[in-house]
Design a protein around this motif. Structure first.
Motif, PDB file in Angstrom:
ATOM      1  N   LEU A  72      45.667  57.089  33.247  1.00  0.00           N
ATOM      2  CA  LEU A  72      45.012  55.839  33.601  1.00  0.00           C
ATOM      3  C   LEU A  72      46.041  54.724  33.423  1.00  0.00           C
ATOM      4  CD1 LEU A  72      42.217  54.610  34.371  1.00  0.00           C
ATOM      5  CD2 LEU A  72      41.951  54.103  31.934  1.00  0.00           C
ATOM      6  N   ILE A  73      46.450  54.115  34.533  1.00  0.00           N
ATOM      7  CA  ILE A  73      47.493  53.080  34.503  1.00  0.00           C
ATOM      8  C   ILE A  73      46.820  51.708  34.520  1.00  0.00           C
ATOM      9  CG2 ILE A  73      49.501  52.112  35.672  1.00  0.00           C
ATOM     10  CD1 ILE A  73      49.879  54.942  36.941  1.00  0.00           C
ATOM     11  N   ILE A  74      47.140  50.904  33.510  1.00  0.00           N
ATOM     12  CA  ILE A  74      46.547  49.576  33.361  1.00  0.00           C
ATOM     13  C   ILE A  74      47.667  48.540  33.333  1.00  0.00           C
ATOM     14  CG2 ILE A  74      45.134  48.089  31.871  1.00  0.00           C
ATOM     15  CD1 ILE A  74      43.942  50.681  30.701  1.00  0.00           C
ATOM     16  N   SER A  75      47.417  47.386  33.956  1.00  0.00           N
ATOM     17  CA  SER A  75      48.376  46.288  33.917  1.00  0.00           C
ATOM     18  C   SER A  75      47.610  44.975  33.924  1.00  0.00           C
ATOM     19  CB  SER A  75      49.340  46.348  35.107  1.00  0.00           C
ATOM     20  OG  SER A  75      50.364  45.385  34.947  1.00  0.00           O
ATOM     21  N   ASP A  76      48.366  43.886  33.816  1.00  0.00           N
ATOM     22  CA  ASP A  76      47.723  42.573  33.871  1.00  0.00           C
ATOM     23  C   ASP A  76      48.362  41.700  34.942  1.00  0.00           C
ATOM     24  OD1 ASP A  76      50.149  41.930  32.739  1.00  0.00           O
ATOM     25  OD2 ASP A  76      49.316  41.233  30.840  1.00  0.00           O
ATOM     26  N   GLN A  77      49.067  42.315  35.881  1.00  0.00           N
ATOM     27  CA  GLN A  77      49.706  41.556  36.949  1.00  0.00           C
ATOM     28  C   GLN A  77      49.192  42.047  38.302  1.00  0.00           C
ATOM     29  OE1 GLN A  77      53.645  42.446  35.344  1.00  0.00           O
ATOM     30  NE2 GLN A  77      53.963  40.245  35.163  1.00  0.00           N
ATOM     31  N   SER A  78      48.864  41.103  39.175  1.00  0.00           N
ATOM     32  CA  SER A  78      48.225  41.450  40.441  1.00  0.00           C
ATOM     33  C   SER A  78      49.072  42.386  41.301  1.00  0.00           C
ATOM     34  CB  SER A  78      47.862  40.191  41.217  1.00  0.00           C
ATOM     35  OG  SER A  78      49.017  39.419  41.475  1.00  0.00           O
ATOM     36  N   ILE A  87      43.677  50.121  36.823  1.00  0.00           N
ATOM     37  CA  ILE A  87      42.921  48.948  36.393  1.00  0.00           C
ATOM     38  C   ILE A  87      43.894  47.789  36.179  1.00  0.00           C
ATOM     39  CG2 ILE A  87      41.473  47.955  34.566  1.00  0.00           C
ATOM     40  CD1 ILE A  87      40.420  50.770  34.025  1.00  0.00           C
ATOM     41  N   VAL A  88      43.544  46.626  36.721  1.00  0.00           N
ATOM     42  CA  VAL A  88      44.372  45.435  36.522  1.00  0.00           C
ATOM     43  C   VAL A  88      43.490  44.343  35.922  1.00  0.00           C
ATOM     44  CG1 VAL A  88      45.768  43.657  37.642  1.00  0.00           C
ATOM     45  CG2 VAL A  88      45.977  46.032  38.367  1.00  0.00           C
ATOM     46  N   MET A  89      43.947  43.822  34.799  1.00  0.00           N
ATOM     47  CA  MET A  89      43.227  42.756  34.116  1.00  0.00           C
ATOM     48  C   MET A  89      43.446  41.445  34.876  1.00  0.00           C
ATOM     49  SD  MET A  89      42.255  44.822  31.858  1.00  0.00           S
ATOM     50  CE  MET A  89      41.321  43.837  30.731  1.00  0.00           C
ATOM     51  N   VAL A  90      42.390  40.633  34.965  1.00  0.00           N
ATOM     52  CA  VAL A  90      42.439  39.354  35.669  1.00  0.00           C
ATOM     53  C   VAL A  90      41.971  38.270  34.702  1.00  0.00           C
ATOM     54  CG1 VAL A  90      41.569  38.051  37.641  1.00  0.00           C
ATOM     55  CG2 VAL A  90      41.844  40.526  37.826  1.00  0.00           C
ATOM     56  N   THR A  91      42.830  37.292  34.444  1.00  0.00           N
ATOM     57  CA  THR A  91      42.461  36.199  33.540  1.00  0.00           C
ATOM     58  C   THR A  91      41.777  35.103  34.334  1.00  0.00           C
ATOM     59  OG1 THR A  91      44.384  36.717  32.191  1.00  0.00           O
ATOM     60  CG2 THR A  91      43.325  34.598  31.811  1.00  0.00           C
ATOM     61  N   PRO A  93      39.118  31.430  33.751  1.00  0.00           N
ATOM     62  CA  PRO A  93      38.774  30.463  32.692  1.00  0.00           C
ATOM     63  C   PRO A  93      37.726  31.064  31.747  1.00  0.00           C
ATOM     64  CG  PRO A  93      38.817  29.396  34.830  1.00  0.00           C
ATOM     65  CD  PRO A  93      38.978  30.873  35.082  1.00  0.00           C
ATOM     66  N   ASN A  94      38.026  31.068  30.482  1.00  0.00           N
ATOM     67  CA  ASN A  94      37.109  31.500  29.421  1.00  0.00           C
ATOM     68  C   ASN A  94      36.790  32.991  29.388  1.00  0.00           C
ATOM     69  OD1 ASN A  94      36.851  28.779  28.604  1.00  0.00           O
ATOM     70  ND2 ASN A  94      35.346  28.469  30.230  1.00  0.00           N
ATOM     71  N   ARG A  95      37.437  33.817  30.200  1.00  0.00           N
ATOM     72  CA  ARG A  95      37.148  35.255  30.131  1.00  0.00           C
ATOM     73  C   ARG A  95      38.230  36.071  30.823  1.00  0.00           C
ATOM     74  NH1 ARG A  95      32.453  37.424  33.770  1.00  0.00           N
ATOM     75  NH2 ARG A  95      33.730  37.758  35.574  1.00  0.00           N
ATOM     76  N   VAL A  96      38.190  37.361  30.550  1.00  0.00           N
ATOM     77  CA  VAL A  96      39.096  38.294  31.213  1.00  0.00           C
ATOM     78  C   VAL A  96      38.243  39.268  32.002  1.00  0.00           C
ATOM     79  CG1 VAL A  96      40.797  40.124  30.870  1.00  0.00           C
ATOM     80  CG2 VAL A  96      40.843  38.112  29.410  1.00  0.00           C
ATOM     81  N   GLY A  97      38.560  39.429  33.275  1.00  0.00           N
ATOM     82  CA  GLY A  97      37.880  40.401  34.107  1.00  0.00           C
ATOM     83  C   GLY A  97      38.868  41.489  34.478  1.00  0.00           C
ATOM     84  N   PHE A  98      38.444  42.392  35.332  1.00  0.00           N
ATOM     85  CA  PHE A  98      39.373  43.431  35.769  1.00  0.00           C
ATOM     86  C   PHE A  98      38.989  43.951  37.141  1.00  0.00           C
ATOM     87  CE2 PHE A  98      36.089  45.275  33.140  1.00  0.00           C
ATOM     88  CZ  PHE A  98      35.668  46.399  33.843  1.00  0.00           C
ATOM     89  N   ARG A  99      39.990  44.477  37.822  1.00  0.00           N
ATOM     90  CA  ARG A  99      39.837  45.080  39.142  1.00  0.00           C
ATOM     91  C   ARG A  99      40.144  46.566  38.993  1.00  0.00           C
ATOM     92  NH1 ARG A  99      44.159  41.867  42.356  1.00  0.00           N
ATOM     93  NH2 ARG A  99      43.220  42.756  44.202  1.00  0.00           N
TER      94      ARG A  99
END
Length: 124
Positions: A72-78, A87-91, A93-99
């Motif tokens: 499972l490869i996860i990152s925080d850059q689009s 899974i990619v984390m998306v910042t 305002p006030n929360r973190v989502g993910f795609r």
């Protein structure tokens, strides 16, 4: 059966330090092992990989050899999403989502829970 869930972190020191705090916890009864990788030679030991690269090309170079493997490869850059990270984390305002890249995740032989899919900002 595996006695641990192996989390690996590549090029993301802050993430490693945060994950390392979970060292004593368990996931579904399995102990968590956190490893910081200086290169991807030991990737076969990983079940979850948090990966940060500097460019889209670097993502491609790092992720392509892993495609089809049960990691499972996860990152925080689009850029990672387009290069087939699971899974990619998306910042926001006030929360973190993910795609979630569901087709890629399934191609790797992994299943994600319906609950996780419902929480995702985007499923592709």
């Amino acid at each position: 059966a595996l006695a641990t869930t192996q989390f690996c972190v590549y090029n993301a020191e802050e993430i490693f330090l945060e994950l390392d705090k979970m060292r004593e916890r368990k996931i579904n009864g399995l102990a968590i092992k956190i490893s910081k990788l200086s290169d991807l030679k030991k990737i076969s030991e990983c079940q979850v990989l948090y990966l940060v690269a500097n460019t889209r090309n670097e993502y491609k170079t790092l992720i392509n050899p892993l495609l089809g493997r049960p990691i499972l490869i996860i990152s925080d850059q689009s850029e990672a999403f387009d290069e087939k990270a699971s899974i990619v984390m998306v910042t926001e305002p006030n929360r973190v989502g993910f795609r979630i890249n569901l087709s890629q995740t399934r191609h790797s032989g992994l299943e994600l829970s319906g609950q996780l899919l419902k929480l995702a900002k985007e499923v592709r």
